[in-house]
Design a protein around this motif. Structure first.
Motif, PDB file in Angstrom:
ATOM      1  N   UNK A 370      -7.991 -13.666 -48.673  1.00  0.00           N
ATOM      2  CA  UNK A 370      -8.022 -12.740 -47.545  1.00  0.00           C
ATOM      3  C   UNK A 370      -7.634 -13.441 -46.249  1.00  0.00           C
ATOM      4  N   UNK A 371      -7.081 -12.657 -45.325  1.00  0.00           N
ATOM      5  CA  UNK A 371      -6.806 -13.146 -43.972  1.00  0.00           C
ATOM      6  C   UNK A 371      -7.983 -12.917 -43.034  1.00  0.00           C
ATOM      7  N   UNK A 372      -8.857 -11.958 -43.406  1.00  0.00           N
ATOM      8  CA  UNK A 372     -10.047 -11.673 -42.602  1.00  0.00           C
ATOM      9  C   UNK A 372     -11.275 -11.780 -43.504  1.00  0.00           C
ATOM     10  N   UNK A 373     -12.395 -12.273 -43.011  1.00  0.00           N
ATOM     11  CA  UNK A 373     -12.635 -12.648 -41.610  1.00  0.00           C
ATOM     12  C   UNK A 373     -11.958 -13.935 -41.159  1.00  0.00           C
ATOM     13  N   UNK A 374     -11.362 -14.682 -42.090  1.00  0.00           N
ATOM     14  CA  UNK A 374     -10.700 -15.926 -41.721  1.00  0.00           C
ATOM     15  C   UNK A 374      -9.756 -16.318 -42.843  1.00  0.00           C
ATOM     16  N   UNK A 375      -8.576 -16.836 -42.454  1.00  0.00           N
ATOM     17  CA  UNK A 375      -7.629 -17.295 -43.456  1.00  0.00           C
ATOM     18  C   UNK A 375      -8.031 -18.645 -44.023  1.00  0.00           C
ATOM     19  N   UNK A 376      -7.231 -19.215 -44.926  1.00  0.00           N
ATOM     20  CA  UNK A 376      -7.540 -20.532 -45.508  1.00  0.00           C
ATOM     21  C   UNK A 376      -7.687 -21.589 -44.420  1.00  0.00           C
ATOM     22  N   UNK A 377      -8.656 -22.459 -44.597  1.00  0.00           N
ATOM     23  CA  UNK A 377      -8.943 -23.503 -43.610  1.00  0.00           C
ATOM     24  C   UNK A 377      -9.136 -24.818 -44.333  1.00  0.00           C
ATOM     25  N   UNK A 378      -8.122 -25.696 -44.238  1.00  0.00           N
ATOM     26  CA  UNK A 378      -8.185 -27.010 -44.875  1.00  0.00           C
ATOM     27  C   UNK A 378      -8.780 -28.008 -43.886  1.00  0.00           C
ATOM     28  N   UNK A 379      -9.815 -28.729 -44.309  1.00  0.00           N
ATOM     29  CA  UNK A 379     -10.530 -29.645 -43.429  1.00  0.00           C
ATOM     30  C   UNK A 379     -10.652 -31.018 -44.073  1.00  0.00           C
ATOM     31  N   UNK A 380     -10.643 -32.036 -43.216  1.00  0.00           N
ATOM     32  CA  UNK A 380     -10.877 -33.404 -43.660  1.00  0.00           C
ATOM     33  C   UNK A 380     -12.368 -33.600 -43.874  1.00  0.00           C
ATOM     34  N   UNK A 381     -12.715 -34.074 -45.057  1.00  0.00           N
ATOM     35  CA  UNK A 381     -14.125 -34.209 -45.410  1.00  0.00           C
ATOM     36  C   UNK A 381     -14.615 -35.641 -45.228  1.00  0.00           C
ATOM     37  N   UNK A 382     -13.831 -36.601 -45.652  1.00  0.00           N
ATOM     38  CA  UNK A 382     -14.273 -37.994 -45.547  1.00  0.00           C
ATOM     39  C   UNK A 382     -13.286 -38.933 -46.197  1.00  0.00           C
ATOM     40  N   UNK A 383     -13.607 -40.224 -46.127  1.00  0.00           N
ATOM     41  CA  UNK A 383     -12.764 -41.265 -46.706  1.00  0.00           C
ATOM     42  C   UNK A 383     -13.486 -41.823 -47.923  1.00  0.00           C
ATOM     43  N   UNK A 384     -12.926 -41.566 -49.073  1.00  0.00           N
ATOM     44  CA  UNK A 384     -13.554 -41.985 -50.305  1.00  0.00           C
ATOM     45  C   UNK A 384     -13.118 -43.350 -50.750  1.00  0.00           C
ATOM     46  N   UNK A 385     -13.644 -43.792 -51.891  1.00  0.00           N
ATOM     47  CA  UNK A 385     -13.317 -45.103 -52.432  1.00  0.00           C
ATOM     48  C   UNK A 385     -11.871 -45.189 -52.897  1.00  0.00           C
ATOM     49  N   UNK A 386     -11.359 -44.060 -53.428  1.00  0.00           N
ATOM     50  CA  UNK A 386     -10.020 -44.089 -54.000  1.00  0.00           C
ATOM     51  C   UNK A 386      -9.010 -43.302 -53.195  1.00  0.00           C
ATOM     52  N   UNK A 387      -9.472 -42.427 -52.283  1.00  0.00           N
ATOM     53  CA  UNK A 387      -8.539 -41.613 -51.516  1.00  0.00           C
ATOM     54  C   UNK A 387      -9.242 -40.912 -50.374  1.00  0.00           C
ATOM     55  N   UNK A 388      -8.481 -40.112 -49.672  1.00  0.00           N
ATOM     56  CA  UNK A 388      -8.994 -39.351 -48.533  1.00  0.00           C
ATOM     57  C   UNK A 388      -9.381 -37.961 -49.035  1.00  0.00           C
ATOM     58  N   UNK A 389     -10.620 -37.574 -48.762  1.00  0.00           N
ATOM     59  CA  UNK A 389     -11.159 -36.327 -49.300  1.00  0.00           C
ATOM     60  C   UNK A 389     -10.911 -35.169 -48.330  1.00  0.00           C
ATOM     61  N   UNK A 390     -10.390 -34.053 -48.906  1.00  0.00           N
ATOM     62  CA  UNK A 390     -10.183 -32.809 -48.162  1.00  0.00           C
ATOM     63  C   UNK A 390     -10.897 -31.677 -48.910  1.00  0.00           C
ATOM     64  N   UNK A 391     -11.052 -30.545 -48.233  1.00  0.00           N
ATOM     65  CA  UNK A 391     -11.558 -29.312 -48.858  1.00  0.00           C
ATOM     66  C   UNK A 391     -10.941 -28.137 -48.132  1.00  0.00           C
ATOM     67  N   UNK A 392     -10.516 -27.128 -48.886  1.00  0.00           N
ATOM     68  CA  UNK A 392      -9.959 -25.919 -48.287  1.00  0.00           C
ATOM     69  C   UNK A 392     -10.939 -24.775 -48.525  1.00  0.00           C
ATOM     70  N   UNK A 393     -11.296 -24.109 -47.448  1.00  0.00           N
ATOM     71  CA  UNK A 393     -12.186 -22.947 -47.521  1.00  0.00           C
ATOM     72  C   UNK A 393     -11.345 -21.678 -47.501  1.00  0.00           C
ATOM     73  N   UNK A 394     -11.724 -20.685 -48.317  1.00  0.00           N
ATOM     74  CA  UNK A 394     -10.960 -19.445 -48.424  1.00  0.00           C
ATOM     75  C   UNK A 394     -11.909 -18.293 -48.704  1.00  0.00           C
ATOM     76  N   UNK A 395     -11.512 -17.105 -48.284  1.00  0.00           N
ATOM     77  CA  UNK A 395     -12.292 -15.881 -48.485  1.00  0.00           C
ATOM     78  C   UNK A 395     -11.620 -14.999 -49.531  1.00  0.00           C
ATOM     79  N   UNK A 396     -12.467 -14.391 -50.400  1.00  0.00           N
ATOM     80  CA  UNK A 396     -11.957 -13.490 -51.442  1.00  0.00           C
ATOM     81  C   UNK A 396     -12.877 -12.281 -51.530  1.00  0.00           C
TER      82      UNK A 396
END
Length: 443
Positions: A370-396
């Motif tokens: 969905x575009x409402x109440x908010x579209x997809x939002x990709x955020x930086x979560x942290x720096x892990x041991x093997x890579x950089x962690x992200x998470x994308x939030x989405x509404x359905x």
């Protein structure tokens, strides 16, 4: 040949007396010209009924056939058409009745033709039970109560049998009742409560169609109507059978004491169910999660408990009191939209500033996001041991089926987008550093 029946039980003597009366009546009919004329008239009436029915029934069937129409008049015509199997016996009954008046005016007697009328009526009752009644409960009543009554009436034994049953008293402590009253109570009670069940089904269907009402309010109204219908049915039955309702006051007091002491949980769950239906905090179709870990979609709410269906098809029975006294998470109460999160990682060699736009664009292309109440939002979560962690939030719309219904498609979209932009997805690896001289041992 004579039989000595004085030493036999009373019931055997009674049956033998009825059999002797029947034999004497049969001999009287066989030797009477009036009886033979009545037999002939019965045969003529039946044959005339067959001829008339063969012409009348097809015409009635065409007249009552509503086709594919579903109007109120069409339903009424279908209901009347069910009774077409009764045309033959009822037509014979009518013609026999006309003949009876003629015979009685000539011979001043009509016992044989009256017996024929009762037989035709018995055939009509049998046809109704066999071919018309489809409800299992009514068919059971017809088979074991209505048909035997019609048979006794046809044999002119209904009066004597009723008198015998009424004279047979069954003592029950300080109370007593006769067998005729008991049979009447069972038959009338069965019919009344079947009518109550049918009325409740019709009213419940009508209430559920009122989409402008909240689901919880529809449930409350349906339950209230159900209690009202069966309460009225109970009172009507008590009134018909002549039972003094004041005599039930002691029983009602005992039930009240039982509810107060031994049935506290049942009363609490019942009241909690009423509160749930009035407030509408949880109703059929909602996905809920309780403090105890129970989670699922509410598929049914009863007076005692709510039934949850999990994603793996299991049913959980949760007492209504738990919805009032514990914390409940309702994923469907504030609307059908819900937010989820899909985590992923990228390599440390990646330009992380470009990752959010890439992922947001890829996830927004999915038709269920969905575009409402908010579209997809990709955020930086942290720096892990093997890579950089992200998470994308989405509404359905709706609930994620075990976190796999939507999340799987989102993760596929993330994978394809990262591969398309040559972004490496890291995996765990270790660097082993060895200090000192490496020695080898000769073989």
């Amino acid at each position: 040949m004579e039989f000595d029946l004085e030493s036999q039980p009373e019931i055997v003597q009674t049956i033998a007396g009825y059999a002797l009366q029947g034999w004497e009546l049969a001999l009287t009919w066989l030797l009477s010209p009036a009886a033979w004329s009545q037999f002939a008239l019965l045969i003529v009436a039946y044959l005339a009924a067959v001829v008339i029915t063969r012409r009348l029934r097809p015409a009635l069937a065409r007249l009552l056939d509503p086709g594919d129409s579903d109007t109120v008049l069409a339903k009424a015509r279908r209901f009347v058409a069910q009774f077409l199997p009764l045309v033959l016996p009822l037509m014979a009954y009518v013609l026999t009745g006309i003949g009876e008046s003629v015979v009685r005016s000539i011979f001043d007697s009509g016992a044989v033709i009256a017996f024929g009328k009762r037989v035709f009526l018995f055939l009509a009752v049998r046809a109704m039970v066999r071919d018309i009644i489809s409800d299992p409960f009514l068919k059971l009543l017809g088979r074991y109560i209505l048909i035997p009554i019609a048979a006794l009436y046809a044999l002119a034994l209904l009066g004597p049998v009723a008198t015998r049953l009424e004279a047979t008293v069954v003592p029950l402590g300080n109370l007593s009742f006769n067998l005729l009253w008991l049979l009447q109570f069972l038959a009338v009670g069965g019919v009344i409560f079947w009518l109550g069940q049918w009325s409740n089904s019709q009213s419940s269907t009508f209430i559920q169609r009122q989409e402008e009402m909240r689901p919880s309010l529809r449930q409350l109204v349906a339950k209230s109507v159900e209690f009202l219908i069966f309460g009225v049915a109970f009172l009507v039955l008590m009134n018909i059978m002549g039972i003094n309702l004041s005599a039930l006051a002691v029983l009602g007091g005992a039930i009240g004491v039982g509810l107060g002491f031994g049935l506290q949980k049942i009363a609490s769950n019942f009241i909690s169910g009423v509160i749930l239906l009035v407030e509408g905090q949880a109703t059929v179709g909602d996905y809920v999660e309780l403090d105890g870990g129970e989670a699922g979609t509410i598929v049914k709410m009863t007076a005692r408990a709510a039934i949850l269906e999990t994603y793996d098809g299991r049913w959980i029975v949760v007492p209504n009191e738990d919805f009032i006294t514990t914390r409940v998470v309702n994923y469907s109460d504030s609307g059908s939209a819900n937010r989820y999160e899909a985590p992923f990682s990228v390599s440390y060699n990646t330009d992380i500033n470009a990752v959010p736009d890439i992922i947001n664009t890829a996830v927004s292309k999915l038709d269920f996001v969905l575009d409402t109440p908010e579209g997809p939002d990709c955020e930086l979560v942290g720096f892990g041991d093997s890579g950089i962690d992200f998470a994308v939030e989405y509404w359905v719309n709706g609930i994620d089926d075990g976190k796999n219904k939507y999340k799987s498609h989102v993760l596929f979209a993330i994978w394809n987008a990262l591969k398309e932009h040559d972004i490496e997805i890291p995996y765990p690896h270790r660097v082993v550093e060895m200090k000192g001289e490496l020695r080898t041992t000769p073989l």
